[in-house]
Write a protein that holds these residues in place. Structure first.
Motif, mmCIF file in Angstrom:
data_model
loop_
_atom_site.group_PDB
_atom_site.id
_atom_site.type_symbol
_atom_site.label_atom_id
_atom_site.label_comp_id
_atom_site.label_asym_id
_atom_site.label_seq_id
_atom_site.Cartn_x
_atom_site.Cartn_y
_atom_site.Cartn_z
ATOM 1 N N PRO A 27 -8.868 5.874 3.524
ATOM 2 C CA PRO A 27 -9.693 4.426 2.634
ATOM 3 C C PRO A 27 -10.582 4.072 4.100
ATOM 4 N N LYS A 28 -10.584 4.375 5.331
ATOM 5 C CA LYS A 28 -11.348 3.796 5.869
ATOM 6 C C LYS A 28 -12.631 4.489 6.039
ATOM 7 N N ALA A 29 -12.799 5.605 5.699
ATOM 8 C CA ALA A 29 -13.904 7.044 5.554
ATOM 9 C C ALA A 29 -14.281 6.383 4.622
ATOM 10 N N ALA A 30 -13.784 6.148 3.487
ATOM 11 C CA ALA A 30 -14.572 5.234 2.053
ATOM 12 C C ALA A 30 -15.109 4.159 2.580
ATOM 13 N N LYS A 31 -14.418 3.503 3.441
ATOM 14 C CA LYS A 31 -15.361 2.135 3.765
ATOM 15 C C LYS A 31 -16.316 1.923 4.312
ATOM 16 N N ASP A 32 -16.481 3.383 4.997
ATOM 17 C CA ASP A 32 -17.368 3.516 6.295
ATOM 18 C C ASP A 32 -18.829 3.752 5.691
ATOM 19 N N TRP A 33 -18.099 4.862 4.658
ATOM 20 C CA TRP A 33 -18.870 5.913 4.127
ATOM 21 C C TRP A 33 -19.833 4.562 2.763
ATOM 22 N N TYR A 34 -19.704 3.703 2.693
ATOM 23 C CA TYR A 34 -20.355 2.537 1.383
ATOM 24 C C TYR A 34 -20.948 2.543 2.205
ATOM 25 N N LYS A 35 -20.692 1.607 3.198
ATOM 26 C CA LYS A 35 -20.870 0.514 3.701
ATOM 27 C C LYS A 35 -22.745 1.166 4.501
ATOM 28 N N LYS A 36 -21.974 2.719 5.077
ATOM 29 C CA LYS A 36 -23.871 3.358 5.738
ATOM 30 C C LYS A 36 -24.625 3.241 5.024
ATOM 31 N N HIS A 37 -23.880 4.266 3.621
ATOM 32 C CA HIS A 37 -25.006 4.508 2.156
ATOM 33 C C HIS A 37 -25.424 3.841 1.108
ATOM 34 N N LEU A 38 -24.743 3.084 0.559
ATOM 35 C CA LEU A 38 -24.928 1.665 -0.366
ATOM 36 C C LEU A 38 -24.849 0.894 0.714
ATOM 37 N N GLY A 39 -24.568 -0.047 1.693
ATOM 38 C CA GLY A 39 -25.027 -0.788 2.451
ATOM 39 C C GLY A 39 -23.692 -2.061 1.794
ATOM 40 N N LYS A 70 -7.492 5.066 -5.068
ATOM 41 C CA LYS A 70 -6.764 5.239 -4.256
ATOM 42 C C LYS A 70 -7.713 6.785 -3.698
ATOM 43 N N THR A 71 -7.763 6.990 -2.642
ATOM 44 C CA THR A 71 -8.605 7.377 -2.176
ATOM 45 C C THR A 71 -7.978 8.332 -0.705
ATOM 46 N N LYS A 72 -8.538 9.536 -0.280
ATOM 47 C CA LYS A 72 -7.260 10.451 0.787
ATOM 48 C C LYS A 72 -7.427 9.067 2.366
ATOM 49 N N SER A 75 -11.653 -2.403 -3.088
ATOM 50 C CA SER A 75 -11.239 -1.721 -2.440
ATOM 51 C C SER A 75 -10.460 -0.129 -2.497
ATOM 52 N N PRO A 76 -10.656 0.526 -1.731
ATOM 53 C CA PRO A 76 -9.836 1.344 -1.442
ATOM 54 C C PRO A 76 -8.519 1.611 -0.978
ATOM 55 N N PHE A 77 -7.937 2.526 -1.559
ATOM 56 C CA PHE A 77 -6.153 2.315 -0.943
ATOM 57 C C PHE A 77 -5.566 3.395 -0.580
ATOM 58 N N ALA A 78 -4.856 3.533 -0.364
ATOM 59 C CA ALA A 78 -4.120 4.987 0.166
ATOM 60 C C ALA A 78 -3.484 5.324 -0.662
ATOM 61 N N GLU A 79 -3.841 6.875 -0.732
ATOM 62 C CA GLU A 79 -3.203 8.454 -2.102
ATOM 63 C C GLU A 79 -2.086 7.605 -2.529
ATOM 64 N N GLU A 86 1.457 1.015 -9.056
ATOM 65 C CA GLU A 86 2.737 2.154 -9.952
ATOM 66 C C GLU A 86 3.076 0.603 -10.995
ATOM 67 N N PRO A 87 3.461 1.341 -12.306
ATOM 68 C CA PRO A 87 4.193 2.337 -12.613
ATOM 69 C C PRO A 87 3.121 3.506 -13.551
ATOM 70 N N SER A 88 1.792 2.680 -13.354
ATOM 71 C CA SER A 88 0.829 3.634 -13.627
ATOM 72 C C SER A 88 1.019 5.352 -13.274
ATOM 73 N N LYS A 89 0.833 5.956 -13.513
ATOM 74 C CA LYS A 89 -0.292 7.866 -12.825
ATOM 75 C C LYS A 89 -1.331 7.374 -12.229
ATOM 76 N N LYS A 90 -1.870 6.123 -12.581
ATOM 77 C CA LYS A 90 -3.317 6.337 -12.954
ATOM 78 C C LYS A 90 -4.058 6.407 -10.813
ATOM 79 N N ASP A 91 -5.110 7.160 -10.703
ATOM 80 C CA ASP A 91 -5.751 6.653 -9.194
ATOM 81 C C ASP A 91 -6.604 5.497 -8.884
#
Length: 128
Positions: free
Chosen positions: A18-30, A14-16, A55-59, A65-70
């Motif tokens: 997902p698009k920003a996470a994908k963009d960051w990983y694309k730019k910085h880690l290829g 989960k991430t706040k 895959s990043p998912f929306a938070e 679910e039913p897991s409470k983990k991120d």
């Protein structure tokens, strides 16, 4: 039943944003990102093409679910239907029903701490 898990099929978190996470990983880690994240291709010891999905998912996703983990791990398996019967006989909690798509079969279980795990019998050729 000899084989159960044959590899890591995916890393989902989960991430706040997902698009920003994908963009960051694309730019910085290829990472080669798309709508779902990034697919990593590799070959198993028999030389067959295999993939692992990142895959990043929306938070606020309900998918974990039913897991409470991120996060949720996806493991590649052989013969998912047979494995589910074995796991059920061993007292493992199965979440929902198995689902079948053109890229494989999926089922979900809970581990001993209540973490949801996705099991995937892949059809890697569907991605190529």
């Amino acid at each position: 039943m000899k084989k159960r898990v044959t590899g890591i099929g995916g890393l989902f978190f989960k991430t706040k944003d997902p698009k920003a996470a994908k963009d960051w990983y694309k730019k910085h880690l290829g990472f080669n990102t798309d709508d779902y994240g990034s697919t990593f291709w590799w070959k198993d010891k028999e030389g067959k093409d295999c993939s692992t999905q990142w895959s990043p998912f929306a938070e606020d996703t309900k998918y974990f679910e039913p897991s409470k983990k991120d996060f949720m791990f996806n493991y590649r398996v052989e013969n998912l239907e047979a494995l589910l019967k074995v796991l059920e006989s061993e007292g493992v909690t199965i979440v929902g029903d198995m689902e079948t798509y053109d890229y494989g079969k999926f089922a979900w279980i809970l581990d001993n701490e209540g973490n949801k795990i996705e099991l995937w019998e892949p059809i890697d050729a569907a991605f190529q």
